[in-house]
Design a protein around this motif. Structure first.
Motif, short mmCIF file in Angstrom:
data_model
loop_
_atom_site.label_atom_id
_atom_site.label_comp_id
_atom_site.label_asym_id
_atom_site.label_seq_id
_atom_site.Cartn_x
_atom_site.Cartn_y
_atom_site.Cartn_z
N ASP A 253 0.83 -1.21 0.00
CA ASP A 253 0.00 0.00 0.00
C ASP A 253 0.86 1.26 0.00
OD1 ASP A 253 -2.24 -1.65 0.14
OD2 ASP A 253 -2.25 -1.61 2.33
N THR A 254 1.95 1.21 0.77
CA THR A 254 2.89 2.33 0.77
C THR A 254 3.46 2.54 -0.62
OG1 THR A 254 3.48 1.97 3.08
CG2 THR A 254 5.05 3.20 1.75
N PHE A 255 3.81 1.44 -1.29
CA PHE A 255 4.35 1.50 -2.65
C PHE A 255 3.38 2.24 -3.58
CE2 PHE A 255 4.90 0.06 -6.95
CZ PHE A 255 6.26 -0.05 -7.13
N ILE A 256 2.10 1.84 -3.55
CA ILE A 256 1.11 2.45 -4.44
C ILE A 256 0.96 3.94 -4.17
CG2 ILE A 256 -1.33 2.50 -5.08
CD1 ILE A 256 0.00 0.04 -6.14
N GLY A 257 0.79 4.31 -2.90
CA GLY A 257 0.58 5.71 -2.57
C GLY A 257 1.78 6.58 -2.88
N ALA A 258 2.96 6.09 -2.52
CA ALA A 258 4.18 6.88 -2.76
C ALA A 258 4.47 7.00 -4.25
CB ALA A 258 5.36 6.22 -2.04
N LEU A 270 7.92 6.62 -15.02
CA LEU A 270 7.47 5.44 -14.28
C LEU A 270 8.60 4.81 -13.47
CD1 LEU A 270 5.08 3.61 -13.68
CD2 LEU A 270 5.64 2.28 -15.73
N LYS A 271 9.77 4.68 -14.06
CA LYS A 271 10.89 4.08 -13.32
C LYS A 271 11.28 4.94 -12.12
CE LYS A 271 15.65 2.41 -13.70
NZ LYS A 271 16.81 2.16 -14.61
N GLU A 272 11.34 6.24 -12.31
CA GLU A 272 11.67 7.15 -11.20
C GLU A 272 10.65 7.01 -10.07
OE1 GLU A 272 11.70 11.98 -10.32
OE2 GLU A 272 11.63 11.23 -12.38
N ALA A 273 9.36 6.90 -10.44
CA ALA A 273 8.31 6.76 -9.43
C ALA A 273 8.43 5.44 -8.69
CB ALA A 273 6.94 6.88 -10.10
N ILE A 274 8.84 4.38 -9.39
CA ILE A 274 9.01 3.08 -8.76
C ILE A 274 10.19 3.12 -7.76
CG2 ILE A 274 9.74 0.69 -9.19
CD1 ILE A 274 8.06 0.83 -11.77
N ILE A 275 11.26 3.78 -8.14
CA ILE A 275 12.40 3.89 -7.22
C ILE A 275 11.98 4.63 -5.95
CG2 ILE A 275 14.67 4.97 -6.89
CD1 ILE A 275 15.16 4.50 -9.91
N PHE A 276 11.22 5.69 -6.11
CA PHE A 276 10.72 6.44 -4.95
C PHE A 276 9.83 5.55 -4.09
CE2 PHE A 276 7.66 9.42 -2.95
CZ PHE A 276 8.55 10.29 -2.33
N ALA A 277 8.98 4.77 -4.74
CA ALA A 277 8.08 3.87 -4.02
C ALA A 277 8.85 2.76 -3.31
CB ALA A 277 7.07 3.27 -4.98
N ASN A 278 9.90 2.25 -3.95
CA ASN A 278 10.74 1.24 -3.31
C ASN A 278 11.40 1.78 -2.05
OD1 ASN A 278 10.19 -0.83 -5.11
ND2 ASN A 278 12.07 -0.59 -6.30
N LYS A 279 11.82 3.03 -2.11
CA LYS A 279 12.41 3.67 -0.93
C LYS A 279 11.38 3.74 0.20
CE LYS A 279 15.79 6.65 -3.29
NZ LYS A 279 16.22 8.06 -3.51
N ALA A 280 10.17 4.15 -0.15
CA ALA A 280 9.12 4.27 0.86
C ALA A 280 8.81 2.92 1.49
CB ALA A 280 7.86 4.86 0.23
N SER A 281 8.68 1.89 0.66
CA SER A 281 8.36 0.55 1.18
C SER A 281 9.49 0.00 2.05
CB SER A 281 8.11 -0.41 0.01
OG SER A 281 6.95 -0.03 -0.70
N SER A 282 10.73 0.36 1.72
CA SER A 282 11.86 -0.12 2.52
C SER A 282 11.80 0.42 3.94
CB SER A 282 13.18 0.26 1.85
OG SER A 282 13.50 1.64 2.03
N LEU A 283 11.22 1.59 4.11
CA LEU A 283 11.04 2.16 5.45
C LEU A 283 9.86 1.49 6.16
CD1 LEU A 283 11.57 5.93 4.58
CD2 LEU A 283 13.14 4.46 5.85
#
Length: 304
Positions: A253-258, A270-283
């Motif tokens: 859920d964090t991945f989707i929202g971020a 899209l790739k940039e957004a996925i990297i940002f989402a991966n960072k959020a999910s890692s937290l």
């Protein structure tokens, strides 16, 4: 600022921490018990808000103490809850979550009021939907309501994102025709396509089947391996950030929202957004609970 409307679930989560998952017929002791705000829809709304979005919410709660509490928490986040229906004689949705020492979880959901709103309720919120850059939905609420929301979104030229969780073996074609981006995890992708997703090659096969169903952009999250995307002739497995996970609840859920918070409506980043989402999910996976674990934009930007 990106504007998002989430059509989705609102739950009160009851969490248990255990050494290992209980077996059939076994009785074990929990190490910790606590309650927290949850529901896939609410989690995604909170994640988007904390990542800098303006968020509207369409859903339902019961006219009970948990419902009042969950609505209060969403309002504290700055989320517009004018689209949330309060239902008499129905309890607010609840989720019962067990987390083991490996950070894996087991979740049982009672839908309650989450099943109590319909397509007509969504149609009444056309103005909220029309203010959005994106409309996001999941499968913890009636699919007919989601179809109506996506139809309205497309009529207004608004992009739609579907997180097909919990997975359906057959997603209505009326919904897929209105879906611009679909984002299952590997288990959900397998349920929908029949392809067991383990790596980039198998993810690409699953993505091809999702494209064949009519969805233009596909993201498949593959746990600790990262997130695979396939869009406009380009595909790649974007690696996850390596951390020690203690609780995977709300990571997706964090991945989707971020991701949605910085995603351009033409999906060009899209790739940039996925990297940002991966960072959020890692937290998120380094913390316990659903919404309590969701990070803020400043925290995400500090992840290397």
């Amino acid at each position: 600022m990106t504007k998002i409307t989430v059509i989705g679930s609102i739950n009160l989560d009851t969490n248990l921490r255990v050494k290992q998952m209980v077996k059939p017929g076994e009785t074990i002791h929990a190490k910790e018990h606590y309650s927290a705000a949850g529901g896939k829809g609410a989690n995604q709304a909170v994640a988007a808000t904390r990542s800098g979005c303006e968020v509207n919410f369409i859903g339902a709660v019961g006219n009970d103490a948990p419902g009042k509490e969950m609505l209060g928490l969403l309002k504290q986040e700055g989320i517009d809850t004018s689209g949330v229906k309060v239902i008499n004689n129905e309890s607010t949705g609840q989720a019962f979550i067990t987390v083991d020492d490996a950070g894996q979880n087991s979740i049982t959901i009672y839908s309650g009021a989450n099943s109590g709103f319909n397509a007509d309720d969504v149609a009444e919120k056309r103005d909220l939907l029309g203010q959005s850059d994106y409309v996001i939905a999941q499968f913890e609420t009636p699919v007919e309501a989601t179809i109506k929301g996506f139809e309205i979104a497309h009529a207004e030229g608004i992009k739609t994102i579907l997180n097909p969780a919990p997975a359906m073996t057959e997603i209505p074609s009326a919904l897929l025709k209105q879906t611009d981006l679909i984002a299952p995890n590997e288990t959900e992708a397998a349920t929908i396509t029949g392809v067991q997703v383990r790596d980039e090659e198998s993810a690409k096969k699953a993505a091809a089947k999702l494209h064949a169903l009519g969805v233009e952009a596909v993201i498949i999250t593959i746990g600790s391996k990262g997130a695979f995307y396939d869009y406009n002739g380009q595909s790649e497995l974007v690696p996850a950030f390596k951390v020690k996970a203690v609780d995977t609840t709300a990571a997706g859920d964090t991945f989707i929202g971020a991701m949605t918070s910085i995603l351009k409506t033409d999906f060009s980043n899209l790739k940039e957004a996925i990297i940002f989402a991966n960072k959020a999910s890692s937290l998120t996976v380094q913390r316990y609970g659903a919404q309590p674990s969701i990070p803020y934009k400043k925290e995400i930007e500090q992840v290397d």
